[in-house]
Design an enzyme around this catalytic site. Structure first.
Site, PDB file in Angstrom:
ATOM      1  N   ASP A  83     -43.403 -39.188  32.986  1.00 51.58           N
ATOM      2  CA  ASP A  83     -43.816 -38.204  32.203  1.00 51.58           C
ATOM      3  C   ASP A  83     -44.647 -38.142  31.331  1.00 51.58           C
ATOM      4  OD1 ASP A  83     -42.336 -35.377  30.268  1.00 51.58           O
ATOM      5  OD2 ASP A  83     -44.268 -35.395  31.551  1.00 51.58           O
ATOM      6  N   PRO A  93     -52.948 -43.809  24.757  1.00 48.88           N
ATOM      7  CA  PRO A  93     -51.747 -44.674  24.825  1.00 48.88           C
ATOM      8  C   PRO A  93     -51.110 -44.696  26.391  1.00 48.88           C
ATOM      9  CG  PRO A  93     -51.201 -42.667  23.574  1.00 48.88           C
ATOM     10  CD  PRO A  93     -52.573 -42.870  23.785  1.00 48.88           C
TER      11      PRO A  93
END
Ligand code: SAM
Length: 284
Positions: A154, A161
């Site tokens: 998720d 990142p």
């Protein structure tokens, strides 16, 4: 005041902001939480809408119950990202699940979403089955020696990142960590606008999984049409019967989006999405 989403330079949604509740440059990303008259509380990371209190149930129910009700008996689940707690809340509804590992890179997201979106996690960060680790998900799977029945990535979009969570090395380690019937689910963007991301994932899964596919769910604030949830498994593709899904989902308590029919329908891919699930022509 207004929040202008920056995911697509040429187009995007903007929200009226009745109140900005929190804004910070964390160690990993820019984070803002604000209130909007239509969607309630909204969180964005690096200028991209992540979750809203009004439509989060759609995404979280479909990211979790499709794989956990497809797997014959999910006991060990790995969540990568998911710092807002919505995925975790839904996983905790499954009584077959005995252990949940969650790896989130940004502790601020967990802390602030627990404070400003309490219904997302709904206390599930206190679930005794959970081991929460603050780390880069790619680094975690690289070193991990455990086995999981379901892995749910998720993540934010493949900028910043989360970029490493869309690379072959991450997928290869996920494949290694999955049990023989194991299932990997990925947040794979809106194919109408981010189609190449879905094709990239599909191609990077080649040789790693028996099943490579996706299913679609329309989440109002992930603009541009239905979003793709990548679905990979070591097992041959299976679509459990409506009766079986009805019986098993009946143990989860009230759900506001997931139904057995929605589960089946989500895999009915339109032509432009099926056309993205191809191996590169040079691969022969
Ligand atoms: N529902 C959202 C969506 O569909 O875009 C995703 C929600 S959740 C907020 C995304 C989470 O992924 C964030 O908490 C972010 O900090 C986390 N994340 C991004 N890159 C990561 C990485 N490399 N490892 C672990 N977590 C990561």
């Amino acid at each position: 005041m207004r929040f202008q989403e920056s995911l697509y330079p040429a187009w995007g949604q903007n929200f009226g902001q009745t109140r900005v509740l929190f804004e910070q440059q964390t160690d990993h990303q820019h984070l803002i939480i604000f209130e909007n008259e239509l969607f309630g509380r909204v969180m964005a990371l690096d200028g991209v809408t992540q979750t809203t209190s009004r439509d989060e149930f759609i995404y979280h129910e479909m990211m979790v119950h499709v794989p956990l009700l497809t797997h014959p008996h999910p006991q060990r689940v790995l969540i990568i990202g998911g710092g807002d707690g919505g995925i975790l809340r839904e996983v905790c509804k499954h009584q077959t699940v005995e252990h949940i590992t969650q790896v989130e890179i940004d502790a601020s997201v967990v802390e602030l979403c627990t404070q400003f979106f309490p219904n997302h996690s709904a206390g599930s960060f206190e679930d005794p089955r959970l081991t929460l680790t603050i780390n880069d998900g790619a680094a975690f799977v690289h070193d991990c020696q455990d086995q999981f029945d379901v892995i749910i990535a998720d993540s934010t979009d493949p900028i910043g990142p989360a970029e490493v969570l869309f690379e072959t090395d991450f997928y290869r380690h996920c494949a290694r960590l999955l049990t023989p019937s194991g299932i990997l689910i990925t947040q794979n963007g809106v194919p109408f606008l981010q189609g190449q991301e879905l094709t990239n994932t599909y191609q990077r899964w080649r040789g790693l999984f028996e099943t490579r596919s996706c299913y679609l769910t329309t989440v109002p604030t992930y603009v541009g049409g239905p979003m793709a949830m990548g679905f990979a498994s070591h097992a041959p593709f299976s679509l459990p019967s409506i009766e079986s899904l009805r019986s098993r989902s009946g143990t989860l308590g009230p759900l506001n989006y997931y139904t057995p029919a929605a589960h089946h329908g989500a895999f009915g891919l339109p032509g432009y999405v099926s056309a993205l699930l191809v191996d590169s022509p040079t691969d022969g």
